[in-house]
Design an enzyme around this catalytic site. Structure first.
Site, short mmCIF file in Angstrom:
data_model
loop_
_atom_site.label_atom_id
_atom_site.label_comp_id
_atom_site.label_asym_id
_atom_site.label_seq_id
_atom_site.Cartn_x
_atom_site.Cartn_y
_atom_site.Cartn_z
N ASP B 354 23.72 39.28 19.30
CA ASP B 354 24.22 38.45 18.20
C ASP B 354 24.59 39.28 16.98
O ASP B 354 24.12 40.40 16.81
CB ASP B 354 23.16 37.42 17.80
CG ASP B 354 21.88 38.08 17.34
OD1 ASP B 354 21.48 39.09 17.98
OD2 ASP B 354 21.28 37.62 16.36
N GLU B 355 25.45 38.70 16.17
CA GLU B 355 25.74 39.20 14.83
C GLU B 355 26.04 40.69 14.78
O GLU B 355 25.43 41.44 14.03
CB GLU B 355 24.55 38.92 13.90
CG GLU B 355 24.28 37.45 13.72
CD GLU B 355 23.19 37.20 12.68
OE1 GLU B 355 23.41 36.36 11.81
OE2 GLU B 355 22.12 37.86 12.75
N VAL B 356 26.99 41.14 15.57
CA VAL B 356 27.37 42.55 15.51
C VAL B 356 28.46 42.72 14.46
O VAL B 356 29.53 42.12 14.57
CB VAL B 356 27.87 43.04 16.89
CG1 VAL B 356 28.20 44.51 16.83
CG2 VAL B 356 26.81 42.75 17.94
#
Lengths: 558, 558
Positions: B354-356
């Protein structure tokens, strides 16, 4: 490092705070970016200088780089020469022992002394000198107590001077906050000089023991935390609609019938214990017996006290506020408040007076008849004031002062000039402060500090940013704002969550009420409060974290 | 009182709930009026019928007025005739002892037996019968475990039948919830029959041990609470940007350098203990090792793992996500995940994803060159998928399934058909559930259940009201929603506030995931959950109150 500030003109912000930038992504819930710490700041650095954990920040502080070491097996807190207090002063004797333990911790008592390579000398004593011929050892703290102190730390002894024991208690807390433990287990303190005094005289925490009963232990733990944050008033909202845990000597049925159960009560012994535990920490206990509203639980144990509500021509079976038209009401109140006045030593009693709903009074034919006879028309605020007036007169006759919620002032009751008006409605509280002080009454600000309201993230900054004197008024009016209170109403709070919900959020209010007006740097506060929270943890207070990070000793803590 | 429901067609709401009206004013913070209890409901009535505290509500329940008494000194939980499990079944032996204690409490063990005037017979045994030839005594729970059970309580013995031990564990919890103590200290149970099974197979709690370290005791306490609420997955978000507490056997530097401190780590022994403690309660432990983002702490102990960010032509000194262009990255990941696959027995590992943030990759000239070579253009989502793809292949090669956050699916990585996609973005999660299941992947819903977000009042109703299957899709798609998770991210949570923040709020999610779809009556839920919370308290879980009131035994609790 020297942070020098005159008592009159403080020069804060000399401590350079590195701009806080963020390298990493912080996941799904982001705090205000200005308060995201550098990775290196997540822990409590062992090379922290001592003022990095002072809370609330003293009015004036000078520290030097020179570090002195304290040896647990030699160091003593003693009465200094010329002090008007001596070993017979229980309040100090108790505090000496307590702070010795806070400073060194229990585990260190038998640890062999080692010399720290970073120490440039030893501090062997803290001498406490009380100047006033009346040190206050056997008295109770009061609104005019002197909490100022002057602390000098230099080799070989530190000297803590105060007029009264109350100042000495505050100074002992500050001294204990100056001592830090290095990586090798040595206790160090920087040479320092501190002049300190509170900005406001009334710094309170409201606890509510009616919506939920709080065990004695929770209350005492909270008093500990209050002392760590230099609060000096426990506003004990002891009874309300939901339960009546106060065990009355004259009216035992009030708690027999009105408490949640037989073991959800505060016995006279419990109450005395709270008062004494608080006194030893320089904390006043102001009980609140809120009437005429918020009294459903009173009605269970006292017949005819509450107004019977009507549905049309018939009593509905439910009850409203205290019945203001019966003589028996005032006989009862006179007897109850006589007891309360003697059980609680503080000069003030909080009489409540908030949120009175007129619906029930309006429904009751006898009340309506009484209104007509008194010439009140249909203005039930007049009936409320009529009631409150009689209660105020009763309490006055016992030589007590009173605090009231703002509605009592708003409804134009005749108040003694020293009546303290507590402002709680968050809608335009500045205007209310202005009105109350313009009328010449001392005021307490609670409105922006309702800590039962919770929200995601670092809401302590919201409480911290409040400037209590930001209201329209003259210098004379400003002087009438004597303090504030952080209120933790109990609808959603009991022993399971009280401590982490209150601390360290209330600490923000504590610094606002103690420290100088211009102590407002959020990043400096963040760092000090993070360390202060870890210290509270190490002293047994389950204060919740401000944000990501850790405390050195937390893994052992639970 | 009989509440009869067929397994297929449940008839809920037969229990008449009195309309809740409010007589008294409730002070400054008002909850939703529909959940304000009558004064008489503030406590836990001792004449409560047993189903008044069942949580989560069983799929089918019949109870009669006939009450049986349990005598602590005689009552036994035993293996029933024909059971495939016997005294050699550790998981049941442990549970028998545990539930005996929950039912009778420690203080009652030596109390002399008295006959209750309200009992119409005695219940002397609970016989547990496991039907399957493979009871599961020495295995780990898994996604396809059978948690169904059938419980019959009638004189003189109760019989609990289940195919596997996992169903027996759930039935023991239900049985313990049926027993109540009357005012005289007698233990009573109503004759009852219960058929029960979970609505969803995956019912998880996410704990985050990176933003704050959680002591082992906090994790174990949480596993207890999970069992009381029939949760069956601990999603252990064990590492993240802030710290790396997992002590790796092959890569000890990861925690040596990446943990908050040397004692903020989980040793292999700690991890084994968590897994075994969970197994004994029928709870799977799915570890999450989130990459390529959320890995700042990884970089401290593993050289060249993270992408160096550039500022213009020069490295800036800060680092971004895992470096996806180096072979060394994949060698490391292969070795680390080999270890993880063997340390954690569950068939699934959560790989995050997630959330790269692409900023750092974009700044790095070597990454840009790699993008060109691969023909990715400037679409960094392709680089992310390239990385994830390789990690998925590595983990697959160890015969593990994987869970991922929704972005991995959104970015079109090639996923094995049994990949579980966890939906966390609260913005239109129904649409995402629809997409994920349309593509044929099993999904887990987390989005509406981020319990780290807090707000004033009874927010449990918000979590309770969620209907997970309210998304557009075919019956086949609906079947692919295999469960949900209540997530307690750790930015503002550590051992000081974990338990009261999670419980009983997570209980609302627990019932939603276990009970029938039409169990939605808020007032009935309020009453049962209030009692369930008191029971958790009596079992050592500091679950916070739902609203005003008390628990009978709380004064002794702290």
């Amino acid at each position: 490092m020297v942070r020098a500030m005159g008592v009159a003109g403080l020069l804060l912000g000399l401590l350079l705070v590195p701009a806080v930038l963020l390298g990493a992504s912080f996941g799904r819930g982001e705090p205000p970016p200005d308060l995201q710490p550098e990775p290196s700041e997540w822990g409590t650095g062992s090379d922290a200088v001592s003022e990095d954990s002072l809370w609330p920040l003293p009015q004036s502080l000078r520290t030097s780089h020179l570090r002195l070491q304290l040896a647990p097996e030699r160091f003593q807190v003693v009465h200094g020469a010329g002090s008007s207090a001596g070993p017979g002063c229980g309040i100090l004797q108790d505090a000496f022992r307590r702070y010795y333990e806070y400073i060194f911790g229990r585990s260190h008592w038998r640890k062999p002394h080692r010399e720290s390579p970073s120490a440039q000398g030893e501090l062997s004593q803290l001498q406490v000198v009380i100047a006033s011929p009346e040190p206050g050892c056997n008295s109770f703290p009061h609104l005019a107590s002197n909490e100022a102190y002057h602390l000098t730390v230099s080799e070989p002894v530190a000297i803590l001077k105060a007029d009264e024991v109350w100042g000495a208690l505050r100074g002992l807390e500050t001294f204990s906050q100056l001592v830090h433990e290095d990586d090798y287990g040595s206790f160090l303190i920087n040479e320092s000089e501190i002049y300190d005094f509170p900005r406001f005289a009334h710094r309170g925490i409201l606890l509510d023991t009616s919506r939920h009963y709080l065990p004695l232990k929770s209350i005492l733990t909270n008093l500990d935390a209050m002392a760590f944050n230099k609060f000096n008033v426990l506003h004990w909202h002891i009874v309300d609609d939901q339960s009546f845990p106060y065990q009355s000597i004259f009216f035992p049925e009030l708690s027999n019938k009105g408490a949640y159960s037989y073991n959800h009560v505060y016995t006279p012994t419990d109450v005395r214990l709270v008062i004494e535990y608080a006194r030893l920490r320089g904390i006043r206990v102001i009980p609140e017996f809120d009437t005429p509203g918020h009294t459903q639980s009173w009605g269970k144990g006292q017949k005819d006290l509450l107004t019977p509500c009507y549905s049309g021509e018939q009593p509905s079976g439910s009850f409203g506020p205290v019945n203001p038209i019966l003589n028996s009401t005032y006989d009862f109140m006179a007897a109850l408040f006589k007891e309360i006045s003697s059980v609680f030593p503080d000069a003030y009693i909080h009489l409540g007076g908030d949120e009175v709903s007129f619906d029930c009074w309006r429904s009751n034919p006898k009340v309506k008849e009484f209104m007509k006879k008194q010439g009140f028309g249909i203005d039930y605020a007049k009936l409320e004031s009529y009631y409150i007036q009689k209660i105020l007169d009763i309490v006055s006759s016992y030589n007590k002062g009173y605090m009231v919620w703002q509605e009592v002032f708003d409804n134009n009751a005749q108040l003694k000039p020293d009546t303290v008006v507590e402002v709680w409605m968050s809608n335009n509280y500045a205007h209310e402060l202005s009105s109350v002080t313009r009328a010449g009454f001392p005021a307490i600000l609670a409105a922006p500090w309702y800590l039962d309201y919770i929200s995601y993230g670092q809401d302590w900054t919201k409480y911290y940013r409040v400037e209590p004197l930001n209201f329209p008024g003259s210098e004379k009016q400003k002087k009438l704002l004597i303090g504030g209170e952080a209120c933790l109403w109990g609808e959603y709070v009991d022993a399971t969550n009280l401590t982490p919900r209150l601390w360290p959020r209330a600490s923000a209010v504590g610094e606002r009420l103690w420290s100088s007006k211009n102590v407002t740097d959020l990043q400096d506060a963040y760092r000090r409060l993070t360390n202060h929270r870890c210290r509270m943890l190490s002293r047994g207070i389950a204060a919740e974290p401000l944000f990501v990070g850790y405390c050195p000793h937390e893994a052992r803590w639970r």
